[in-house]
Design a protein around this motif. Structure first.
Motif, PDB file in Angstrom:
ATOM      1  N   ASP A 147      57.197  73.534  31.036  1.00 17.03           N
ATOM      2  CA  ASP A 147      58.525  73.115  30.592  1.00 17.03           C
ATOM      3  C   ASP A 147      59.501  74.289  30.495  1.00 17.03           C
ATOM      4  O   ASP A 147      60.559  74.179  29.856  1.00 17.03           O
ATOM      5  N   GLU A 148      59.125  75.411  31.146  1.00 18.49           N
ATOM      6  CA  GLU A 148      59.996  76.591  31.162  1.00 18.49           C
ATOM      7  C   GLU A 148      60.594  76.746  32.559  1.00 18.49           C
ATOM      8  O   GLU A 148      59.882  76.616  33.567  1.00 18.49           O
ATOM      9  N   CYS A 149      61.888  77.043  32.617  1.00 24.58           N
ATOM     10  CA  CYS A 149      62.603  77.097  33.893  1.00 24.58           C
ATOM     11  C   CYS A 149      63.549  78.292  33.905  1.00 24.58           C
ATOM     12  O   CYS A 149      63.881  78.864  32.860  1.00 24.58           O
ATOM     13  N   TYR A 150      64.015  78.619  35.102  1.00 23.22           N
ATOM     14  CA  TYR A 150      65.130  79.556  35.237  1.00 23.22           C
ATOM     15  C   TYR A 150      66.434  78.748  35.209  1.00 23.22           C
ATOM     16  O   TYR A 150      66.534  77.689  35.860  1.00 23.22           O
ATOM     17  N   LEU A 173      68.885  73.880  36.472  1.00 22.32           N
ATOM     18  CA  LEU A 173      67.575  74.309  35.986  1.00 22.32           C
ATOM     19  C   LEU A 173      66.636  74.308  37.185  1.00 22.32           C
ATOM     20  O   LEU A 173      66.394  73.260  37.800  1.00 22.32           O
ATOM     21  N   VAL A 174      66.084  75.501  37.535  1.00 25.58           N
ATOM     22  CA  VAL A 174      65.347  75.639  38.795  1.00 25.58           C
ATOM     23  C   VAL A 174      64.004  76.333  38.553  1.00 25.58           C
ATOM     24  O   VAL A 174      63.793  76.990  37.535  1.00 25.58           O
ATOM     25  N   ASN A 175      63.099  76.182  39.541  1.00 25.93           N
ATOM     26  CA  ASN A 175      61.798  76.859  39.569  1.00 25.93           C
ATOM     27  C   ASN A 175      61.039  76.690  38.247  1.00 25.93           C
ATOM     28  O   ASN A 175      60.466  77.661  37.712  1.00 25.93           O
ATOM     29  N   CYS A 176      61.017  75.475  37.730  1.00 25.88           N
ATOM     30  CA  CYS A 176      60.322  75.223  36.467  1.00 25.88           C
ATOM     31  C   CYS A 176      58.803  75.455  36.659  1.00 25.88           C
ATOM     32  O   CYS A 176      58.228  75.041  37.677  1.00 25.88           O
ATOM     33  N   PHE A 188      66.333  80.861  44.973  1.00 31.22           N
ATOM     34  CA  PHE A 188      66.826  79.485  44.896  1.00 31.22           C
ATOM     35  C   PHE A 188      68.049  79.380  45.797  1.00 31.22           C
ATOM     36  O   PHE A 188      68.861  80.314  45.877  1.00 31.22           O
ATOM     37  N   VAL A 189      68.174  78.223  46.493  1.00 30.64           N
ATOM     38  CA  VAL A 189      69.228  78.059  47.501  1.00 30.64           C
ATOM     39  C   VAL A 189      70.148  76.897  47.115  1.00 30.64           C
ATOM     40  O   VAL A 189      69.671  75.798  46.775  1.00 30.64           O
ATOM     41  N   VAL A 220      65.950  82.574  31.344  1.00 29.85           N
ATOM     42  CA  VAL A 220      64.813  81.664  31.229  1.00 29.85           C
ATOM     43  C   VAL A 220      65.082  80.734  30.047  1.00 29.85           C
ATOM     44  O   VAL A 220      65.507  81.178  28.969  1.00 29.85           O
ATOM     45  N   VAL A 221      64.847  79.438  30.268  1.00 22.81           N
ATOM     46  CA  VAL A 221      65.105  78.449  29.223  1.00 22.81           C
ATOM     47  C   VAL A 221      63.926  77.496  29.108  1.00 22.81           C
ATOM     48  O   VAL A 221      63.097  77.383  30.021  1.00 22.81           O
ATOM     49  N   LYS A 222      63.870  76.809  27.983  1.00 21.04           N
ATOM     50  CA  LYS A 222      62.886  75.751  27.781  1.00 21.04           C
ATOM     51  C   LYS A 222      63.570  74.432  28.091  1.00 21.04           C
ATOM     52  O   LYS A 222      64.632  74.121  27.543  1.00 21.04           O
TER      53      LYS A 222
END
Length: 253
Positions: A147-150, A173-176, A188-189, A220-222
């Motif tokens: 559940d962590e993402c960029y 929110l990407v690459n979780c 990321f594109v 980084v975010v949750k």
């Protein structure tokens, strides 16, 4: 002697008679009558019981009624005002441009290191639109939980500001759950709006100008869920790392 005396007396009587006959007698004045005094008594006559005392005539001042009419703006009028303040981009985004309010959580990771695109003294990166893609590259902070993402945030502003150009912003929110080892490249594109596919595009960042500065950041975010229906890149989140920022030139072909 007696005869003479008698003659004189007779003459005297005759003279008195003649005088009395030739002289008009003096009229005796009538007594003075006292002046007559006439007293006039004025008595006010009460009005009849049903009579109404006359009132002065008053001409009323005409009253002008002022009616204010409130007209609700039509959709066309609202669209006209909006377009005069800031022209709509080539493709109007349906996604919100402002991230939701984040909930405070403990910081778990360090700030990601940004690789490209950058605009510095030694590196002048440009992204061409509408045909090119925005490729963002940064270094991993280490393995992320499921559940962590960029969090990628981008906003654009004109190189040469002018009336009606404004700015634009969006986030993803990407690459979780990314498991890239720390220090290795993560990408990321954002595709061109001309390209059809599941990958998100940068249509929400375009302005009515041919040259823009694109400011971007990675943290980084949750992921707290509550995502937009049909758009998994917009979700509620809470930061768990500091943010790193950079910018580059976004230029039309």
């Amino acid at each position: 002697m007696n005869h003479k005396l008698l003659s004189v007396l007779l003459l005297t009587l005759i003279a008195l008679f003649v005088v009395s006959c030739g002289t008009s007698p003096t009229p005796t004045p009538l007594p003075t009558q006292p002046p007559q005094v006439i007293t006039v008594v004025i008595t006010a006559t009460p009005l009849p019981a049903t009579a109404t005392p006359p009132q002065p005539s008053i001409t009323p001042i005409p009253t002008v009624a002022i009616t204010a009419t409130v007209v609700a703006p039509t959709k066309a009028a609202v669209a006209t005002v909006a377009s005069s303040a800031r022209p709509a981009p080539t493709r109007t985004p349906t996604k919100p441009a402002v991230p939701p309010t984040a909930t405070a959580l403990p910081i778990k990771f360090g700030a990601p290191v940004l690789t490209r695109p950058l605009w510095t003294e030694d590196q002048k990166d440009e992204v061409k639109f509408p045909g090119g893609a925005m490729v963002f590259d940064w270094q991993s902070v280490g393995g992320l939980g499921g559940d962590e993402c960029y969090l990628l945030q981008v906003n654009t502003e004109p190189v040469n500001p002018g009336p009606g150009i404004g700015t634009a912003a969006d986030y993803w929110l990407v690459n979780c759950g990314d498991q890239t080892p720390k220090g290795y490249s993560v990408k990321f594109v954002l595709e061109s709006p001309n390209r059809v596919g599941p990958q998100p595009s940068y249509s929400s960042l375009l302005l009515q100008t041919s040259q823009m500065w694109a400011h971007w950041s990675i943290s980084v975010v949750k992921n707290l869920g509550q995502c937009d229906p049909g758009y998994a890149y917009h979700c509620k989140y809470a930061p768990i790392s500091p943010s790193s920022k950079a910018y580059f030139l976004f230029k039309g072909n």
